[in-house]
Design an enzyme around this catalytic site. Structure first.
Site, PDB file in Angstrom:
ATOM      1  N   MET A   1       0.939  -1.313  -0.137  1.00  0.00           N
ATOM      2  CA  MET A   1       0.025   0.097  -0.030  1.00  0.00           C
ATOM      3  C   MET A   1       0.957   1.382   0.078  1.00  0.00           C
ATOM      4  SD  MET A   1      -3.488  -0.889   1.910  1.00  0.00           S
ATOM      5  CE  MET A   1      -3.009  -0.466   3.641  1.00  0.00           C
TER       6      MET A   1
ATOM      7  N   ALA B   1       4.138   3.976   1.090  1.00  0.00           N
ATOM      8  CA  ALA B   1       4.983   4.257   2.462  1.00  0.00           C
ATOM      9  C   ALA B   1       6.019   3.391   2.426  1.00  0.00           C
ATOM     10  CB  ALA B   1       3.939   4.453   3.407  1.00  0.00           C
ATOM     11  N   LEU B   2       6.568   2.762   1.516  1.00  0.00           N
ATOM     12  CA  LEU B   2       7.855   1.862   1.408  1.00  0.00           C
ATOM     13  C   LEU B   2       9.064   2.072   2.437  1.00  0.00           C
ATOM     14  CD1 LEU B   2       7.773   1.059  -2.424  1.00  0.00           C
ATOM     15  CD2 LEU B   2       6.136   0.176  -0.720  1.00  0.00           C
ATOM     16  N   HIS B   3       9.401   0.881   3.174  1.00  0.00           N
ATOM     17  CA  HIS B   3      10.306   1.219   4.166  1.00  0.00           C
ATOM     18  C   HIS B   3      11.206  -0.408   3.627  1.00  0.00           C
ATOM     19  CE1 HIS B   3       8.202  -2.064   6.225  1.00  0.00           C
ATOM     20  NE2 HIS B   3       7.158  -1.109   6.479  1.00  0.00           N
TER      21      HIS B   3
ATOM     22  N   GLY C   1      11.428  -3.041   5.151  1.00  0.00           N
ATOM     23  CA  GLY C   1      10.844  -4.345   5.070  1.00  0.00           C
ATOM     24  C   GLY C   1      10.342  -4.736   3.826  1.00  0.00           C
ATOM     25  N   HIS C   2       9.510  -3.832   2.956  1.00  0.00           N
ATOM     26  CA  HIS C   2       9.014  -3.869   1.620  1.00  0.00           C
ATOM     27  C   HIS C   2      10.237  -4.129   0.818  1.00  0.00           C
ATOM     28  CE1 HIS C   2       5.922  -0.983   3.106  1.00  0.00           C
ATOM     29  NE2 HIS C   2       5.293  -2.088   2.699  1.00  0.00           N
TER      30      HIS C   2
ATOM     31  N   LYS D   1       5.641 -10.219   9.174  1.00  0.00           N
ATOM     32  CA  LYS D   1       4.985  -9.299  10.333  1.00  0.00           C
ATOM     33  C   LYS D   1       3.388  -9.253  10.356  1.00  0.00           C
ATOM     34  CE  LYS D   1       4.387  -4.712   9.985  1.00  0.00           C
ATOM     35  NZ  LYS D   1       3.073  -4.474  10.484  1.00  0.00           N
ATOM     36  N   ASP D   2       2.859  -9.366   9.050  1.00  0.00           N
ATOM     37  CA  ASP D   2       1.397  -9.536   9.028  1.00  0.00           C
ATOM     38  C   ASP D   2       1.175 -10.857   8.873  1.00  0.00           C
ATOM     39  OD1 ASP D   2       0.348  -6.805   9.013  1.00  0.00           O
ATOM     40  OD2 ASP D   2       1.479  -6.752   7.455  1.00  0.00           O
TER      41      ASP D   2
ATOM     42  N   ARG E   1       3.222   2.591   9.871  1.00  0.00           N
ATOM     43  CA  ARG E   1       2.752   3.428  10.767  1.00  0.00           C
ATOM     44  C   ARG E   1       3.445   3.967  11.694  1.00  0.00           C
ATOM     45  NH1 ARG E   1      -3.024   2.356  10.699  1.00  0.00           N
ATOM     46  NH2 ARG E   1      -3.505   0.465   9.253  1.00  0.00           N
TER      47      ARG E   1
END
Length: 280
Positions: free
Chosen positions: A32, A34-36, A38-39, A151-152, A189
């Protein structure tokens, strides 16, 4: 060089069919935005396995329970494209909402059982939104493999169940959670946490690790979970929605640790809802 940004399903499918005609395996990383880091770790995993990689960026309105939460979700497409550029991603699929949900859209994909616990109890309809958009993205991208972060964890199990039940021709690959130096799970977030709340947030992985260690050592499940919840509240969390020990695959709650378990938690601090999970 920035990746090609594709807006329509027709353009994307034409591109992917060309790749497949050349015999290339195609991987997709659904996000979605807002990449960081982890992505980016998912992208790298996809590139190890696949000749071509698509990153999807779509803030899916159907998986939000609150219009306010949807409005606040960061939308940073230009920054996301800049982050992806050094990785050599083949395409970003960033459709408009009406490309995904055109006028008259009336279909809902619902995964029973596994989606009704934990997040499902606190976010009714959330996993229907996830299952619906993921099913659409698999069909739109024609991907051979799809990459999701652990994580999810519940989302990962829901997607695996969905693919198995509907015989979808895509392999689901789960990738390890990427963490900050203090072990807080990376999340889009996290940027909404104030400095004080960010300090408090580090208690979540710390107390979860402590509880997991106690249960692995034979400690009683429910008193251990109660102690972890109390410790999080004492550390400054505003609310602990759940901290539960579940079967790693079915996510059924378990009272005794006699096989692969997963400790999952959701808690609020500073107006931000954090989730995490670890193997037990």
């Amino acid at each position: 060089m920035r990746p090609v940004i594709v807006r329509t399903v027709a353009e994307l499918r034409a591109m992917v069919r060309g790749w497949k005609a050349e015999g290339a395996a195609v991987g997709v990383v659904p996000t979605m935005g807002a990449l960081h880091d982890g992505h980016l770790s998912l992208v790298r995993a996809a590139q190890r396995d696949c000749k071509r990689v698509i990153v999807t960026i779509f803030v899916n309105p159907k998986q939000f329970n609150s219009a306010d939460d949807l409005a606040k979700y960061p939308r940073t497409e230009a920054a996301d494209a800049a982050l992806l550029a050094p990785l050599g991603v083949d395409a970003i699929f960033a459709p408009m909402p009406d490309e995904v949900y055109p006028e008259g859209f009336a279909t809902n994909v619902s995964v029973g059982g596994i989606s009704t616990r934990l997040e499902g109890l606190h976010r009714p309809g959330h996993f229907d939104g996830v299952a619906t958009v993921v099913t659409k993205l698999f069909g739109m991208t024609l991907a051979d493999r799809a990459y999701f972060g652990e994580k999810d964890w519940q989302q990962l199990q829901v997607v695996r169940r969905l693919v198995a039940d509907l015989n979808l021709p895509v392999e689901i690959v789960g990738c390890p959670t990427i963490r900050e130096p203090d072990n807080l799970a990376r999340s889009s977030r996290n940027v909404r946490l104030s400095p004080e709340a960010r300090t408090i947030a580090s208690a979540l992985p710390r107390e979860m690790a402590k509880a997991a260690g106690a249960m692995r050592a034979g400690g009683p499940v429910h008193p251990t979970l109660d102690a972890a919840k109390a410790a999080l509240l004492a550390a400054g969390f505003d609310e602990v929605e759940y901290i539960d020990l579940c079967d790693a695959e079915t996510l059924l709650w378990i009272d005794e640790l006699d096989g692969p378990g997963r400790l999952l938690a959701a808690a609020w601090v500073g107006g931000v809802r954090l989730i995490d999970n670890i193997a037990v």
